[in-house]
Design a protein around this motif. Structure first.
Motif, PDB file in Angstrom:
ATOM      1  N   ARG A 138       0.823  -1.211   0.000  1.00  0.00           N
ATOM      2  CA  ARG A 138       0.000   0.000   0.000  1.00  0.00           C
ATOM      3  C   ARG A 138       0.857   1.261   0.000  1.00  0.00           C
ATOM      4  NH1 ARG A 138      -2.574  -2.697  -2.557  1.00  0.00           N
ATOM      5  NH2 ARG A 138      -3.395  -0.725  -3.203  1.00  0.00           N
ATOM      6  N   ILE A 139       2.076   1.200   0.575  1.00  0.00           N
ATOM      7  CA  ILE A 139       2.959   2.364   0.664  1.00  0.00           C
ATOM      8  C   ILE A 139       4.352   1.948   0.220  1.00  0.00           C
ATOM      9  CG2 ILE A 139       3.995   4.080   2.215  1.00  0.00           C
ATOM     10  CD1 ILE A 139       1.612   3.508   4.137  1.00  0.00           C
ATOM     11  N   GLN A 140       4.976   2.759  -0.647  1.00  0.00           N
ATOM     12  CA  GLN A 140       6.380   2.547  -1.017  1.00  0.00           C
ATOM     13  C   GLN A 140       7.163   3.774  -0.618  1.00  0.00           C
ATOM     14  OE1 GLN A 140       7.360   1.644  -5.119  1.00  0.00           O
ATOM     15  NE2 GLN A 140       9.412   2.419  -4.817  1.00  0.00           N
ATOM     16  N   GLY A 143      13.434   4.486  -3.415  1.00  0.00           N
ATOM     17  CA  GLY A 143      13.576   3.730  -4.633  1.00  0.00           C
ATOM     18  C   GLY A 143      14.237   4.485  -5.755  1.00  0.00           C
ATOM     19  N   SER A 144      14.412   5.781  -5.627  1.00  0.00           N
ATOM     20  CA  SER A 144      15.148   6.563  -6.618  1.00  0.00           C
ATOM     21  C   SER A 144      16.369   7.162  -5.943  1.00  0.00           C
ATOM     22  CB  SER A 144      14.247   7.651  -7.212  1.00  0.00           C
ATOM     23  OG  SER A 144      13.238   7.075  -8.010  1.00  0.00           O
ATOM     24  N   LEU A 145      16.912   8.234  -6.451  1.00  0.00           N
ATOM     25  CA  LEU A 145      18.146   8.818  -5.922  1.00  0.00           C
ATOM     26  C   LEU A 145      17.942   9.648  -4.669  1.00  0.00           C
ATOM     27  CD1 LEU A 145      19.790   9.920  -9.291  1.00  0.00           C
ATOM     28  CD2 LEU A 145      20.330   7.914  -7.896  1.00  0.00           C
ATOM     29  N   GLY A 146      16.753  10.219  -4.466  1.00  0.00           N
ATOM     30  CA  GLY A 146      16.500  11.090  -3.326  1.00  0.00           C
ATOM     31  C   GLY A 146      16.423  10.337  -2.007  1.00  0.00           C
ATOM     32  N   LYS A 147      16.129  11.049  -0.943  1.00  0.00           N
ATOM     33  CA  LYS A 147      16.123  10.481   0.404  1.00  0.00           C
ATOM     34  C   LYS A 147      14.753  10.608   1.072  1.00  0.00           C
ATOM     35  CE  LYS A 147      20.716   9.947   0.804  1.00  0.00           C
ATOM     36  NZ  LYS A 147      21.096   9.454  -0.497  1.00  0.00           N
ATOM     37  N   ILE A 148      14.466   9.657   1.943  1.00  0.00           N
ATOM     38  CA  ILE A 148      13.345   9.742   2.876  1.00  0.00           C
ATOM     39  C   ILE A 148      13.976  10.031   4.231  1.00  0.00           C
ATOM     40  CG2 ILE A 148      11.397   8.546   3.929  1.00  0.00           C
ATOM     41  CD1 ILE A 148      11.094   8.943   0.913  1.00  0.00           C
ATOM     42  N   ARG A 149      13.589  11.141   4.865  1.00  0.00           N
ATOM     43  CA  ARG A 149      14.229  11.563   6.109  1.00  0.00           C
ATOM     44  C   ARG A 149      13.213  11.612   7.234  1.00  0.00           C
ATOM     45  NH1 ARG A 149      17.542  16.724   3.714  1.00  0.00           N
ATOM     46  NH2 ARG A 149      19.110  15.538   2.596  1.00  0.00           N
ATOM     47  N   LEU A 169       2.131  -3.778   4.075  1.00  0.00           N
ATOM     48  CA  LEU A 169       1.630  -2.419   4.193  1.00  0.00           C
ATOM     49  C   LEU A 169       2.660  -1.454   3.626  1.00  0.00           C
ATOM     50  CD1 LEU A 169      -0.279  -0.172   5.192  1.00  0.00           C
ATOM     51  CD2 LEU A 169       0.857  -0.331   7.412  1.00  0.00           C
ATOM     52  N   VAL A 170       3.941  -1.630   3.989  1.00  0.00           N
ATOM     53  CA  VAL A 170       5.005  -0.719   3.575  1.00  0.00           C
ATOM     54  C   VAL A 170       6.128  -1.483   2.904  1.00  0.00           C
ATOM     55  CG1 VAL A 170       6.706   0.981   4.372  1.00  0.00           C
ATOM     56  CG2 VAL A 170       4.495   0.817   5.505  1.00  0.00           C
ATOM     57  N   SER A 171       6.613  -0.948   1.799  1.00  0.00           N
ATOM     58  CA  SER A 171       7.793  -1.466   1.123  1.00  0.00           C
ATOM     59  C   SER A 171       8.878  -0.409   1.225  1.00  0.00           C
ATOM     60  CB  SER A 171       7.469  -1.751  -0.347  1.00  0.00           C
ATOM     61  OG  SER A 171       8.648  -2.063  -1.050  1.00  0.00           O
ATOM     62  N   LEU A 172       9.981  -0.741   1.894  1.00  0.00           N
ATOM     63  CA  LEU A 172      11.130   0.155   1.968  1.00  0.00           C
ATOM     64  C   LEU A 172      12.053  -0.207   0.817  1.00  0.00           C
ATOM     65  CD1 LEU A 172      11.895   0.049   5.783  1.00  0.00           C
ATOM     66  CD2 LEU A 172      10.780   1.869   4.506  1.00  0.00           C
TER      67      LEU A 172
END
Length: 189
Positions: A138-140, A143-149, A169-172
């Motif tokens: 349901r949530i990713q 997966g690209s060059l940017g960051k999740i902070r 539920l979540v795919s990291l």
């Protein structure tokens, strides 16, 4: 009803905008679209809205905004994604919302460029209603060059018509696994 895109946001110095009870149906692309290179500012709040189309709400690469908030909203039968963020978004909150019958991943938060990020993500108290196949997360995140902070995904539920939801539920994915500023927490029930 029957448009290509519902609301297109562009320009600079657009602060503190609240959208209430937007109900869009039968849209080709989607309900809300932030233009590439949008640097309009922040405090975009959506209350009690319904988003449809191929992608319900889109923040493409090179767009920059802060404080994007959804409360009590519904993403209904979005084909590709309900919420897609490939640009920079400092502060994202999705609370008390629901998705219904999406054909793919509901929320894709995947900054595209190395200079882009999505930070301060809070997804809480939502109902994710999986489509009939039940095979997509349901949530990713990432997966690209940017960051999740820094993110917190808590108190959400996934429902499925035949109770055979077979994904997560979540795919990291990729850099979404690294939280640069805060420890991150995942919970699902």
């Amino acid at each position: 009803y029957g448009l290509y895109k519902g609301i297109v946001l562009d320009g600079t110095r657009c602060f503190t905008n609240t959208f209430e009870n937007i109900n869009s149906y039968n849209l080709t692309y989607g309900s809300i679209y932030f233009q590439p290179n949008f640097t309009g500012g922040g405090q975009f709040t959506f209350l009690g809205c319904t988003f449809t189309g191929d992608t319900g709400v889109a923040v493409p690469s090179t767009a920059y905004l802060d404080n994007l908030c959804f409360e009590g909203c519904n993403w209904e039968q979005c084909i590709t994604n309900g919420l897609f963020i490939a640009g920079t978004c400092a502060g994202l909150s999705v609370t008390g919302c629901r998705t219904e019958g999406g054909d793919s991943i509901d929320f894709v938060i995947r900054p595209a460029l190395a200079t882009e990020y999505v930070a301060g993500v809070s997804i809480a108290g939502n109902v994710f209603s999986a489509s009939n196949n039940g095979g997509s997360p349901r949530i990713q995140l990432g997966g690209s060059l940017g960051k999740i902070r820094g993110f917190s995904i808590t108190g959400n539920v996934v429902t499925h018509g035949t109770d055979s939801f077979s994904s997560n539920l979540v795919s990291l994915n990729g850099d979404g696994e690294r939280s640069e500023e805060h420890t991150s927490e995942l919970q699902s029930h």
